[in-house]
Design a protein around this motif. Structure first.
Motif, short mmCIF file in Angstrom:
data_model
loop_
_atom_site.label_atom_id
_atom_site.label_comp_id
_atom_site.label_asym_id
_atom_site.label_seq_id
_atom_site.Cartn_x
_atom_site.Cartn_y
_atom_site.Cartn_z
N ASN A 205 -14.00 -9.16 3.26
CA ASN A 205 -15.11 -7.90 3.72
C ASN A 205 -15.26 -7.26 4.43
O ASN A 205 -15.10 -6.97 5.89
N GLN A 208 -16.31 -5.25 7.12
CA GLN A 208 -16.58 -5.47 8.71
C GLN A 208 -15.43 -5.63 9.80
O GLN A 208 -15.60 -5.99 10.58
N TYR A 238 -12.77 -7.32 -4.14
CA TYR A 238 -13.87 -8.37 -3.22
C TYR A 238 -15.27 -8.59 -4.22
O TYR A 238 -15.77 -7.28 -4.03
N GLY A 240 -17.13 -10.45 -3.65
CA GLY A 240 -18.80 -11.31 -3.10
C GLY A 240 -19.60 -12.90 -3.02
O GLY A 240 -20.42 -13.66 -3.25
N LYS A 268 -18.30 -17.74 7.80
CA LYS A 268 -19.02 -18.27 7.50
C LYS A 268 -18.93 -19.27 6.37
O LYS A 268 -20.37 -20.12 6.00
N LEU A 269 -18.27 -18.93 5.79
CA LEU A 269 -18.04 -20.48 5.24
C LEU A 269 -18.06 -22.26 5.21
O LEU A 269 -17.72 -21.97 6.47
P1 AHG Z 1 -23.26 -19.03 -0.96
O1 AHG Z 1 -23.85 -18.06 -2.35
O2 AHG Z 1 -22.80 -20.35 -2.00
O3 AHG Z 1 -24.47 -19.08 0.00
O4 AHG Z 1 -21.48 -18.31 -0.54
C1 AHG Z 1 -22.14 -17.11 -0.45
C2 AHG Z 1 -20.04 -16.51 0.07
C3 AHG Z 1 -19.65 -16.21 -0.49
O5 AHG Z 1 -19.81 -16.75 -2.08
C4 AHG Z 1 -18.79 -15.54 -0.48
O6 AHG Z 1 -17.24 -15.33 -0.26
C5 AHG Z 1 -19.69 -15.03 0.71
O7 AHG Z 1 -20.79 -15.72 0.89
C6 AHG Z 1 -19.96 -13.40 0.84
O8 AHG Z 1 -20.43 -13.28 2.49
P2 AHG Z 1 -20.02 -11.62 2.73
O9 AHG Z 1 -20.78 -11.35 2.07
O10 AHG Z 1 -20.62 -11.93 3.93
O11 AHG Z 1 -18.62 -11.01 2.53
#
Ligand code: AHG
Ligand code: MN
Ligand code: MN
Length: 330
Positions: A205, A208, A238, A240, A268-269
């Motif tokens: 992403n 950022q 990307y 998402g 985040k993950l």
């Molecule tokens: P989830 O839908 O299980 O909450 O996961 C979303 C995650 C993942 O799938 C993706 O790579 C990431 O969020 C994207 O985040 P950004 O929008 O911050 O890039």
């Protein structure tokens, strides 16, 4: 077909009891039900029934809640799973019915990954991770679920994309199965998947960018520079949805990065539901997955929902990114 493949693989391991095979089949059945709902999501939207209440005054379940419930139900009646942890559940679930409480395995999952993409008809997924319990007997405990990723006995994902696929490993390579909706079966379509060591795709992403560490900014600049010998500039892709971004890079090669940033110092993950299972698949396919410093599968988890930065995909590309992050390291 998936069932035959699972049974054949199991017969190659003389001491296997069939419990793991049963679990994988149960997960694949839940996946077929989720696939059916995912494919109807647009229609449901058109009819306007995805708002919070339906004609009976009941809350209409969102797809991620639906997926969570399907997996919980499938695993609770499986008889082979004594504990469950889900990204959608605050605490872990002890499966303590008569047939399950002495079961050998625990399962962790992200029922619907990339759920922000549901409403815009973009690929989403389900991720799962299976461990052998560490406690000897009795009800499952937290320590059964808080194991490092290297202890996984199986892991995989289902991608609901232009076709629905299940990709999994039991520690002997990675195989991919495509759902043939006309017969309702997953059929072996991608045997023994290997990820290329180098490729020309990076996935991050990039919005950022200003929040990232200097070394990572330099790696991204490297990806964008022109160099005929290495095929740069690389393409940035990307989606998402972690599953979908990972799957593309698994097949074609590439690196996916969800880094630490000043906004999200832990990334985040989630380690247990997203990073460990896909790190296991990456390694089983000849790739690599690290935090930028250490191997994802070596992290000792402290809590169910902990997060981690992740660099995952083609081994050569992950190593190269790490070299930018840690310039003094050898
Ligand atoms: P989830 O839908 O299980 O909450 O996961 C979303 C995650 C993942 O799938 C993706 O790579 C990431 O969020 C994207 O985040 P950004 O929008 O911050 O890039
Ligand atoms: Mn997710
Ligand atoms: Mn999710």
């Amino acid at each position: 077909m998936l069932d035959e493949f699972i049974i054949k693989r199991q017969s190659e391991f003389p001491f296997a009891s069939g419990d793991l095979s049963k679990l994988l089949r149960d997960i694949s059945l839940a996946a077929k039900i989720i696939h059916r709902e995912v494919n109807k999501a647009g229609l449901v939207d058109i009819l306007g029934v995805t708002d919070n209440t339906n004609v009976h005054g009941e809350t209409v379940k969102k797809l991620d809640e639906f997926a969570n419930t399907q997996l919980l139900n499938a695993l609770q009646v499986s008889g082979k799973c004594c504990g469950i942890a889900s990204e959608e559940e605050e605490d872990f679930v002890v499966v303590d019915n008569e047939v399950s409480k002495e079961a050998k395995y625990v399962v962790l999952f992200d029922p619907l990954d990339g759920s922000s993409n549901i409403d815009v008809n973009v690929s989403i997924g389900t991720i799962f991770s299976i461990y052998r319990r560490v406690s000897e007997s009795g009800p499952c405990r937290l320590s059964d679920l808080l194991q490092k990723g290297a202890k996984q006995v199986a892991a995989g994902y289902i991608i609901y994309g232009s076709s629905t696929m299940m990709v999994y490993s039991t520690g002997h390579g990675v195989n991919g199965f495509t759902l043939d909706p006309s017969i309702g079966e997953f059929c072996l379509s991608h045997p023994n998947i290997r990820i290329p060591e180098f490729a020309k795709t990076y996935s991050i992403n990039q919005g950022q960018f200003l929040l990232l560490a200097d070394g990572l900014k330099q790696y991204i600049n490297y990806c964008q520079e022109t160099d005929a010998a290495t095929g740069r500039p690389y393409s940035m892709r990307y989606i998402g949805s972690f599953v979908a971004d990972f799957h593309r890079n698994l097949i074609n090669g590439g690196i996916f990065i969800y880094p630490a940033s000043t906004k999200n110092p832990e990334g985040k993950l989630r380690l247990l539901y997203e990073c460990n299972p896909l790190a296991y698949i990456a390694e089983q396919a000849g790739g690599k997955a690290t935090t930028g410093q250490e191997r994802i599968l070596d992290i000792e988890p402290l809590t169910l929902h902990q997060r981690t930065p992740i660099y995952i995909g083609s081994a050569g590309m992950v190593q190269q990114a790490e070299a930018f992050l840690n310039p003094t390291a050898e």
